[in-house]
Design a protein around this motif. Structure first.
Motif, mmCIF file in Angstrom:
data_model
loop_
_atom_site.group_PDB
_atom_site.id
_atom_site.type_symbol
_atom_site.label_atom_id
_atom_site.label_comp_id
_atom_site.label_asym_id
_atom_site.label_seq_id
_atom_site.Cartn_x
_atom_site.Cartn_y
_atom_site.Cartn_z
ATOM 1 N N UNK A 212 0.814 -1.215 0.000
ATOM 2 C CA UNK A 212 0.000 0.000 0.000
ATOM 3 C C UNK A 212 0.850 1.268 0.000
ATOM 4 N N UNK A 213 2.092 1.128 -0.429
ATOM 5 C CA UNK A 213 2.969 2.300 -0.506
ATOM 6 C C UNK A 213 2.778 3.106 -1.788
ATOM 7 N N UNK A 214 2.000 2.578 -2.740
ATOM 8 C CA UNK A 214 2.000 3.179 -4.071
ATOM 9 C C UNK A 214 0.599 3.540 -4.558
ATOM 10 N N UNK A 215 -0.097 4.352 -3.768
ATOM 11 C CA UNK A 215 -1.398 4.899 -4.162
ATOM 12 C C UNK A 215 -1.317 6.422 -4.124
ATOM 13 N N UNK A 216 -1.937 7.065 -5.101
ATOM 14 C CA UNK A 216 -1.920 8.531 -5.119
ATOM 15 C C UNK A 216 -2.896 9.137 -4.123
ATOM 16 N N UNK A 217 -4.039 8.498 -3.913
ATOM 17 C CA UNK A 217 -5.108 9.108 -3.123
ATOM 18 C C UNK A 217 -4.841 9.061 -1.628
ATOM 19 N N UNK A 218 -3.993 8.152 -1.194
ATOM 20 C CA UNK A 218 -3.760 8.001 0.240
ATOM 21 C C UNK A 218 -2.426 7.315 0.445
ATOM 22 N N UNK A 219 -1.909 7.396 1.644
ATOM 23 C CA UNK A 219 -0.656 6.712 1.995
ATOM 24 C C UNK A 219 -0.722 6.341 3.468
ATOM 25 N N UNK A 220 -1.103 5.096 3.793
ATOM 26 C CA UNK A 220 -1.152 4.710 5.201
ATOM 27 C C UNK A 220 0.238 4.725 5.820
ATOM 28 N N UNK A 221 0.291 5.064 7.087
ATOM 29 C CA UNK A 221 1.556 5.020 7.809
ATOM 30 C C UNK A 221 1.889 3.570 8.145
ATOM 31 N N UNK A 222 3.102 3.105 7.902
ATOM 32 C CA UNK A 222 3.466 1.740 8.305
ATOM 33 C C UNK A 222 3.234 1.548 9.800
ATOM 34 N N UNK A 223 2.400 0.568 10.154
ATOM 35 C CA UNK A 223 2.067 0.335 11.566
ATOM 36 C C UNK A 223 2.482 -1.044 12.052
ATOM 37 N N UNK A 224 2.724 -1.977 11.146
ATOM 38 C CA UNK A 224 3.050 -3.358 11.522
ATOM 39 C C UNK A 224 4.469 -3.693 11.078
ATOM 40 N N UNK A 225 5.245 -4.251 12.002
ATOM 41 C CA UNK A 225 6.645 -4.585 11.732
ATOM 42 C C UNK A 225 6.974 -5.954 12.297
ATOM 43 N N UNK A 226 8.010 -6.572 11.744
ATOM 44 C CA UNK A 226 8.619 -7.714 12.426
ATOM 45 C C UNK A 226 10.114 -7.470 12.510
ATOM 46 N N UNK A 227 10.713 -8.022 13.548
ATOM 47 C CA UNK A 227 12.101 -7.716 13.889
ATOM 48 C C UNK A 227 12.909 -9.004 13.916
ATOM 49 N N UNK A 228 14.041 -8.995 13.212
ATOM 50 C CA UNK A 228 14.912 -10.163 13.126
ATOM 51 C C UNK A 228 16.329 -9.794 13.565
ATOM 52 N N UNK A 229 17.072 -10.758 14.120
ATOM 53 C CA UNK A 229 18.420 -10.460 14.590
ATOM 54 C C UNK A 229 19.490 -10.724 13.533
ATOM 55 N N UNK A 230 20.577 -9.968 13.610
ATOM 56 C CA UNK A 230 21.768 -10.244 12.815
ATOM 57 C C UNK A 230 22.531 -11.376 13.502
ATOM 58 N N UNK A 231 22.824 -12.441 12.781
ATOM 59 C CA UNK A 231 23.500 -13.594 13.380
ATOM 60 C C UNK A 231 24.800 -13.963 12.668
ATOM 61 N N UNK B 188 15.893 -19.568 6.351
ATOM 62 C CA UNK B 188 16.644 -19.537 7.601
ATOM 63 C C UNK B 188 17.687 -18.432 7.653
ATOM 64 N N UNK B 189 18.000 -17.810 6.525
ATOM 65 C CA UNK B 189 18.914 -16.684 6.597
ATOM 66 C C UNK B 189 18.665 -15.724 5.447
ATOM 67 N N UNK B 190 18.936 -14.456 5.713
ATOM 68 C CA UNK B 190 18.785 -13.403 4.719
ATOM 69 C C UNK B 190 19.984 -12.471 4.789
ATOM 70 N N UNK B 191 20.918 -12.567 3.837
ATOM 71 C CA UNK B 191 22.038 -11.631 3.805
ATOM 72 C C UNK B 191 21.574 -10.255 3.318
ATOM 73 N N UNK B 192 22.003 -9.205 4.008
ATOM 74 C CA UNK B 192 21.656 -7.841 3.647
ATOM 75 C C UNK B 192 22.916 -7.065 3.312
ATOM 76 N N UNK C 169 23.932 -10.783 7.990
ATOM 77 C CA UNK C 169 22.954 -11.833 7.700
ATOM 78 C C UNK C 169 21.965 -11.995 8.845
ATOM 79 N N UNK C 170 20.673 -11.948 8.488
ATOM 80 C CA UNK C 170 19.602 -12.120 9.460
ATOM 81 C C UNK C 170 19.250 -13.593 9.624
ATOM 82 N N UNK C 171 18.715 -13.942 10.784
ATOM 83 C CA UNK C 171 18.145 -15.270 10.990
ATOM 84 C C UNK C 171 16.728 -15.264 10.442
ATOM 85 N N UNK C 172 16.460 -16.098 9.435
ATOM 86 C CA UNK C 172 15.136 -16.137 8.825
ATOM 87 C C UNK C 172 14.932 -14.967 7.883
#
Length: 411
Positions: free
Chosen positions: A288-307, A353-357, A316-319
């Motif tokens: 929902x980041x790409x609408x002209x008429x409105x732009x909701x504020x990001x309210x939901x997050x998930x947090x992952x650790x660097x391992x 199980x891992x995500x390199x950033x 690199x994140x776990x998961x």
């Protein structure tokens, strides 16, 4: 600046102040990742903006977009929200123990749940089933047998745009009932069968509500999409009004439901529509980041650790492979939200199980640091976590279970 632009900007600014992640991080510093977070300031601002965009019509809350009873309660306490749009009958039976108006947004073939519904007068008075063909009626009758209390049903009208004599179908493939004549014919079949009440009509214009009209990339593609959406809104407005009139000539209706988070402005202008549907806009996920008429504020997050730190430039994140449903593509992937500037690698992307950033902040991240991400869709995040930590201001004010946390898995 128009009133609409000002309101949307106010929501974004209030929820996206420079110290936003400072307070979110401070509030959740004692938690062990992975975990899910709801920023209540943003959630409430988004709810207010949905109400503004609905322009006085009630919003039926899409439960699949929240998947947490505590947050369903929070939304339904607001004056602009009324009733629930569920996604399975077992979910509706569970929610109807507390809430008195649940429309199941999709047809059911769950015979056990149908028998439970038909045997309980209170549940039958609170739940409406979705139907779009005689086979649905046959299945309900076969599962329940004769019943003292009528089963309430809602007719789904196909809201897609059909061109070239129906050979081109633009929108979700949902109901076979498309024309006013088809709607009236089906209404007569429902009215003629004992044990049913046709309570409403629903139509979901996913080609408008579910497609952002300001996607990055080709200007030509954006122009074509906007032209299609404008044409579809006009066509559907006329066809829906005619279908509602045709069905009301057969039987009275309690409600006519339409729209979604992305189409509230256009759908609410239809006189035939008595209520709207929305839910994803409360969480403000990546799609929902790409609408002209409105732009909701990001309210939901998930947090992952660097391992891991496989190189000086990679953290690199776990998961991380919490990919959203729908057509495979980059827009279904999570979005790194903090620290800003992180991105996935082309060869691994988001992994099970891992995500390199990589990216600007990656060399500064250390083992044990946290990265905040956003899911591409709304409620699907809750299938990954058992609880959500609700942050108000600069503290976790409550930790509430998701459906999964309550041991409920509906789909």
């Amino acid at each position: 600046m128009t009133a609409r632009t000002a309101s949307t900007a106010d929501v974004t600014t209030a929820a996206g102040a420079p110290d936003r992640f400072d307070r979110l991080r401070a509030a959740t510093a004692g938690l062990e990742p992975p975990f899910g977070v709801i920023d209540l300031d943003a959630f409430d601002a988004n709810a207010a903006d949905l109400e503004r965009r609905a322009a006085g019509k009630p919003i039926r809350l899409a439960s699949k977009s929240l998947r947490s009873r505590a947050l369903i309660r929070r939304a339904l306490q607001r004056p602009g929200f009324q009733g629930i749009l569920g996604f399975t009958l077992p979910e509706a039976l569970w929610l109807a123990e507390e809430f008195d108006d649940v429309l199941v947004g999709y047809p059911t073939a769950d015979r056990t749940a149908l028998r439970t519904l038909a045997a309980d007068e209170r549940l039958a008075s609170r739940i409406t089933l979705m139907v779009d063909c005689v086979e649905h009626l046959d299945l309900i009758d076969a599962a329940t047998g004769p019943r003292a209390t009528p089963v309430r049903v809602c007719l789904e009208l196909d809201a897609a745009l059909r061109l070239a004599g129906g050979r081109l179908h633009l929108g979700p493939r949902r109901s076979p009932v498309h024309t006013p004549a088809e709607a009236a014919a089906f209404a007569r079949q429902v009215a003629a069968r004992p044990g049913f009440e046709l309570a409403g009509i629903m139509g979901y214009e996913g080609q408008i509500a579910g497609l952002g009209d300001n996607q990055p990339g080709s200007r030509i593609k954006r122009a074509v999409l906007r032209a299609m959406q404008h044409s579809s809104a006009g066509e559907l407005g006329e066809r829906r009004a005619a279908a509602v009139a045709a069905v009301r000539a057969v039987t009275p209706l309690r409600f006519v439901n339409g729209g979604g988070t992305g189409s509230l402005e256009t759908t609410t202008r239809e006189d035939a529509v008595t209520e709207l549907a929305a839910g994803s806009g409360l969480y403000g996920p990546g799609l929902f980041d790409f609408y002209r008429a409105f732009r909701p504020a990001p309210a939901a997050f998930f947090v992952l650790p660097v391992v891991r730190r496989p190189t000086a430039r990679i953290a690199t994140l776990l998961g991380g492979g919490w990919v959203a449903s729908g057509p495979p593509g980059r827009d279904r992937m999570p979005t790194p939200a903090w620290p800003p500037g992180l991105r996935v690698t082309a060869t691994e992307s988001f992994g099970e199980v891992q995500t390199p950033l990589v990216g600007g902040p990656a060399p500064t991240l250390r083992i044990g640091d946290r990265v905040w991400l956003r899911h591409a869709k709304a409620g699907e995040l809750c299938e990954r976590v058992g609880e959500l930590h609700l942050v108000g201001g600069d503290e976790v004010i409550e930790t509430v279970p998701t459906y999964r946390g309550e041991g409920r898995h509906f789909l």
